[in-house]
Enzyme design. Structure first.
Site, PDB file in Angstrom:
ATOM      1  N   ALA A   7       0.811  -1.234   0.000  1.00 46.16           N
ATOM      2  CA  ALA A   7       0.000   0.000   0.000  1.00 46.16           C
ATOM      3  C   ALA A   7       0.836   1.272   0.000  1.00 46.16           C
ATOM      4  CB  ALA A   7      -0.945  -0.008   1.198  1.00 46.16           C
ATOM      5  N   ARG A  37       4.711   2.806  -4.971  1.00 43.63           N
ATOM      6  CA  ARG A  37       4.254   3.659  -6.089  1.00 43.63           C
ATOM      7  C   ARG A  37       2.914   3.171  -6.644  1.00 43.63           C
ATOM      8  NH1 ARG A  37      10.302   3.762  -7.222  1.00 43.63           N
ATOM      9  NH2 ARG A  37       9.952   1.530  -7.235  1.00 43.63           N
ATOM     10  N   PRO A  85       0.950  -9.060 -16.008  1.00 44.15           N
ATOM     11  CA  PRO A  85       2.221  -8.331 -16.018  1.00 44.15           C
ATOM     12  C   PRO A  85       2.040  -6.868 -16.390  1.00 44.15           C
ATOM     13  CG  PRO A  85       2.077  -9.785 -17.935  1.00 44.15           C
ATOM     14  CD  PRO A  85       0.890 -10.076 -17.068  1.00 44.15           C
ATOM     15  N   PHE A  87      -1.338  -3.931 -16.640  1.00 45.80           N
ATOM     16  CA  PHE A  87      -2.771  -3.646 -16.549  1.00 45.80           C
ATOM     17  C   PHE A  87      -3.210  -2.505 -17.471  1.00 45.80           C
ATOM     18  CE2 PHE A  87      -2.421  -6.048 -12.584  1.00 45.80           C
ATOM     19  CZ  PHE A  87      -3.622  -6.741 -12.570  1.00 45.80           C
ATOM     20  N   HIS A 110      12.177   1.412 -18.377  1.00 44.20           N
ATOM     21  CA  HIS A 110      11.455   1.663 -17.131  1.00 44.20           C
ATOM     22  C   HIS A 110      12.241   2.616 -16.231  1.00 44.20           C
ATOM     23  CE1 HIS A 110       9.119  -1.867 -18.370  1.00 44.20           C
ATOM     24  NE2 HIS A 110       8.188  -1.467 -17.516  1.00 44.20           N
ATOM     25  N   LYS A 143      12.858   0.195 -10.705  1.00 43.18           N
ATOM     26  CA  LYS A 143      12.310  -1.130 -11.014  1.00 43.18           C
ATOM     27  C   LYS A 143      13.324  -2.213 -10.679  1.00 43.18           C
ATOM     28  CE  LYS A 143      10.053  -3.796 -14.696  1.00 43.18           C
ATOM     29  NZ  LYS A 143       8.938  -4.214 -13.848  1.00 43.18           N
ATOM     30  N   THR A 151       6.274  -7.504 -18.648  1.00 44.15           N
ATOM     31  CA  THR A 151       5.579  -7.228 -19.914  1.00 44.15           C
ATOM     32  C   THR A 151       6.406  -7.707 -21.101  1.00 44.15           C
ATOM     33  OG1 THR A 151       4.539  -5.302 -18.933  1.00 44.15           O
ATOM     34  CG2 THR A 151       4.560  -5.398 -21.332  1.00 44.15           C
TER      35      THR A 151
HETATM   36  N1  LIG Z   1       1.201  -5.280 -13.629  1.00 42.29           N
HETATM   37  C1  LIG Z   1       1.373  -3.979 -13.891  1.00 42.29           C
HETATM   38  O1  LIG Z   1       0.622  -3.360 -14.692  1.00 42.29           O
HETATM   39  C2  LIG Z   1       2.480  -3.240 -13.177  1.00 42.29           C
HETATM   40  C3  LIG Z   1       2.656  -1.867 -13.358  1.00 42.29           C
HETATM   41  C4  LIG Z   1       3.652  -1.220 -12.624  1.00 42.29           C
HETATM   42  C5  LIG Z   1       4.444  -1.946 -11.745  1.00 42.29           C
HETATM   43  N2  LIG Z   1       4.255  -3.293 -11.616  1.00 42.29           N
HETATM   44  C6  LIG Z   1       5.007  -4.107 -10.651  1.00 42.29           C
HETATM   45  O2  LIG Z   1       4.469  -3.861  -9.369  1.00 42.29           O
HETATM   46  C7  LIG Z   1       5.453  -4.113  -8.361  1.00 42.29           C
HETATM   47  C8  LIG Z   1       5.517  -2.920  -7.418  1.00 42.29           C
HETATM   48  O3  LIG Z   1       6.018  -1.791  -8.124  1.00 42.29           O
HETATM   49  P1  LIG Z   1       6.193  -0.387  -7.375  1.00 42.29           P
HETATM   50  O4  LIG Z   1       6.855   0.498  -8.366  1.00 42.29           O
HETATM   51  O5  LIG Z   1       4.903   0.020  -6.745  1.00 42.29           O
HETATM   52  O6  LIG Z   1       7.249  -0.803  -6.240  1.00 42.29           O
HETATM   53  P2  LIG Z   1       7.528  -0.064  -4.851  1.00 42.29           P
HETATM   54  O7  LIG Z   1       8.876  -0.526  -4.428  1.00 42.29           O
HETATM   55  O8  LIG Z   1       7.264   1.399  -4.989  1.00 42.29           O
HETATM   56  O9  LIG Z   1       6.405  -0.655  -3.851  1.00 42.29           O
HETATM   57  C9  LIG Z   1       6.452  -1.950  -3.331  1.00 42.29           C
HETATM   58  C10 LIG Z   1       5.897  -1.876  -1.908  1.00 42.29           C
HETATM   59  O10 LIG Z   1       5.702  -3.217  -1.413  1.00 42.29           O
HETATM   60  C11 LIG Z   1       6.034  -3.197  -0.031  1.00 42.29           C
HETATM   61  N3  LIG Z   1       6.255  -4.580   0.418  1.00 42.29           N
HETATM   62  C12 LIG Z   1       7.413  -5.296   0.415  1.00 42.29           C
HETATM   63  N4  LIG Z   1       7.198  -6.522   0.920  1.00 42.29           N
HETATM   64  C13 LIG Z   1       5.870  -6.587   1.249  1.00 42.29           C
HETATM   65  C14 LIG Z   1       5.046  -7.604   1.823  1.00 42.29           C
HETATM   66  N5  LIG Z   1       5.541  -8.820   2.139  1.00 42.29           N
HETATM   67  N6  LIG Z   1       3.723  -7.333   2.035  1.00 42.29           N
HETATM   68  C15 LIG Z   1       3.215  -6.126   1.702  1.00 42.29           C
HETATM   69  N7  LIG Z   1       3.959  -5.123   1.159  1.00 42.29           N
HETATM   70  C16 LIG Z   1       5.266  -5.362   0.933  1.00 42.29           C
HETATM   71  C17 LIG Z   1       7.239  -2.296   0.043  1.00 42.29           C
HETATM   72  O11 LIG Z   1       7.444  -1.808   1.380  1.00 42.29           O
HETATM   73  C18 LIG Z   1       6.841  -1.172  -0.913  1.00 42.29           C
HETATM   74  O12 LIG Z   1       6.133  -0.126  -0.264  1.00 42.29           O
HETATM   75  C19 LIG Z   1       6.763  -4.391  -9.143  1.00 42.29           C
HETATM   76  O13 LIG Z   1       6.942  -5.792  -9.231  1.00 42.29           O
HETATM   77  C20 LIG Z   1       6.486  -3.809 -10.524  1.00 42.29           C
HETATM   78  O14 LIG Z   1       7.215  -4.445 -11.551  1.00 42.29           O
HETATM   79  C21 LIG Z   1       3.283  -3.933 -12.315  1.00 42.29           C
END
Ligand SMILES: NC(=O)c1ccc[n+]([C@@H]2O[C@H](COP(=O)([O-])OP(=O)(O)OC[C@H]3O[C@@H](n4cnc5c(N)ncnc54)[C@H](O)[C@@H]3O)[C@@H](O)[C@H]2O)c1
Length: 215
Positions: A4, A7, A99, A101, A128, A132, A139
Site C-alpha cells: 500500500a 508507487r 504483467p 494492466f 522503465h 524497477k 511485460t
Molecule cells: N502489472 C502492472 O501493470 C504493473 C505496473 C507497474 C508496476 N508493476 C510491478 O508492481 C510491483 C511494485 O512496483 P512499485 O513500483 O509500486 O514498487 P515499490 O517498491 O514502490 O512498492 C512496493 C511496496 O511493497 C512493499 N512490500 C514489500 N514486501 C511486502 C510484503 N511482504 N507485504 C506487503 N507489502 C510489501 C514495500 O514496502 C513497498 O512499499 C513491481 O513488481 C512492478 O514491476 C506492475
C-alpha cells in the site's frame, strides 16, 4: 492492498477509494508497520503490488485464507500457484495475474504477436524507471512468450521513465516498430479495478493476462 505504501499501491488505494462499488478494507506494507495477515480477515480480494520475492508467498497466504488475489507484481514464477488449492472447508479463492494492466500494453502485445507471424525477426527494447527491481520486465517477457521465434529483450533503466516498450520487427528492406508508453500509473487503474471486480467469478485459476478479461 498489499504494498500500500509503494508507487503502485498508492495509486491503487486512490483508485479503490474513488470507486463507488469497492471498499478499501486494509493496507499491508512493512513500510506502514502492517502485515498481510492483519488485513486478510476483512478482505474479499487482496491486490498485490509488492516485490518479486514476496508476491508468491503473499498469494499463497491469501488462497489458504480463502481470499481472492489480483497480482500485478512482476519478476516471479507463477507456476507454484497452479498447484495451490484452497484447503478443505474454505471457499475457493481465485488468482488473477497480469504483467501489465494498461489497455495500450495489452493491445501492443496482441499486435506484436500477430506481426511476428509475418516478419522474419524481432527484438524488444523495454524502458522503465530506475527503481524497477526486475529485468527484463514482466511485460517484455510476456510479449516475447506470445510472439513466434526467439525474441531478444534489451532493458533500459533511467530516472524520468515510467513504463515503455518498443517491439521492433525486421524483414528484407523493411521494419515495423510497435511502441507503447505508460506516462503515469493511472494508466494501470482501469485494468486493476476490472480485475478486482471479476476475480471472484473466474472460470479458471490462476488466470494470467488482462487480455483474458477483455477479449
Ligand atoms: N502489472 C502492472 O501493470 C504493473 C505496473 C507497474 C508496476 N508493476 C510491478 O508492481 C510491483 C511494485 O512496483 P512499485 O513500483 O509500486 O514498487 P515499490 O517498491 O514502490 O512498492 C512496493 C511496496 O511493497 C512493499 N512490500 C514489500 N514486501 C511486502 C510484503 N511482504 N507485504 C506487503 N507489502 C510489501 C514495500 O514496502 C513497498 O512499499 C513491481 O513488481 C512492478 O514491476 C506492475
Amino acid at each position: 492492498m498489499a504494498g500500500a505504501a509503494g508507487r503502485m499501491g498508492q495509486a491503487v488505494v486512490a483508485a479503490v477509494e474513488g470507486a463507488e462499488d469497492l471498499e478499501l478494507t486494509g493496507r499491508a506494507d512493512p513500510a506502514l508497520g502492517t502485515a498481510l495477515a492483519g488485513v486478510l480477515d476483512d478482505a474479499d480480494v487482496v491486490v498485490d503490488f509488492t516485490r518479486p520475492e514476496t508476491a508468491l508467498d503473499n498469494a499463497l497466504r491469501c488462497v489458504a485464507a480463502g481470499v481472492h488475489v489480483v497480482i500485478g507484481t512482476t519478476g516471479f514464477d507463477v507456476e507454484p500457484l497452479r498447484e495451490a488449492a484452497a484447503p478443505a472447508g474454505h471457499r475457493r479463492a481465485n488468482v488473477f495475474v497480469a504483467p501489465n494492466f494498461a489497455i495500450s500494453a495489452v493491445l501492443m502485445m496482441r499486435f506484436a504477436a500477430e506481426a511476428s507471424r509475418h516478419m522474419a525477426r524481432a527484438e524488444i527494447v523495454e524502458l522503465h524507471h530506475d527503481g524497477k527491481l526486475d529485468a527484463p520486465s514482466g511485460t517484455a517477457a510476456r510479449t516475447a512468450q506470445l510472439m513466434q521465434g526467439e525474441v531478444p529483450i534489451h532493458s533500459v533503466r533511467l530516472p524520468g521513465l515510467v513504463a515503455h516498450q518498443e517491439v521492433i520487427l525486421g524483414d528484407v528492406g523493411q521494419s515495423l516498430t510497435i511502441r507503447q508508453d505508460s506516462y503515469a500509473r493511472e494508466s494501470f487503474m482501469p485494468g486493476v479495478l476490472l480485475a478486482i471486480r471479476r476475480v471472484p467469478d473466474l472460470a479458471e485459476s490462476p488466470l494470467v493476462g488482462l487480455e483474458r478479461l477483455l477479449f
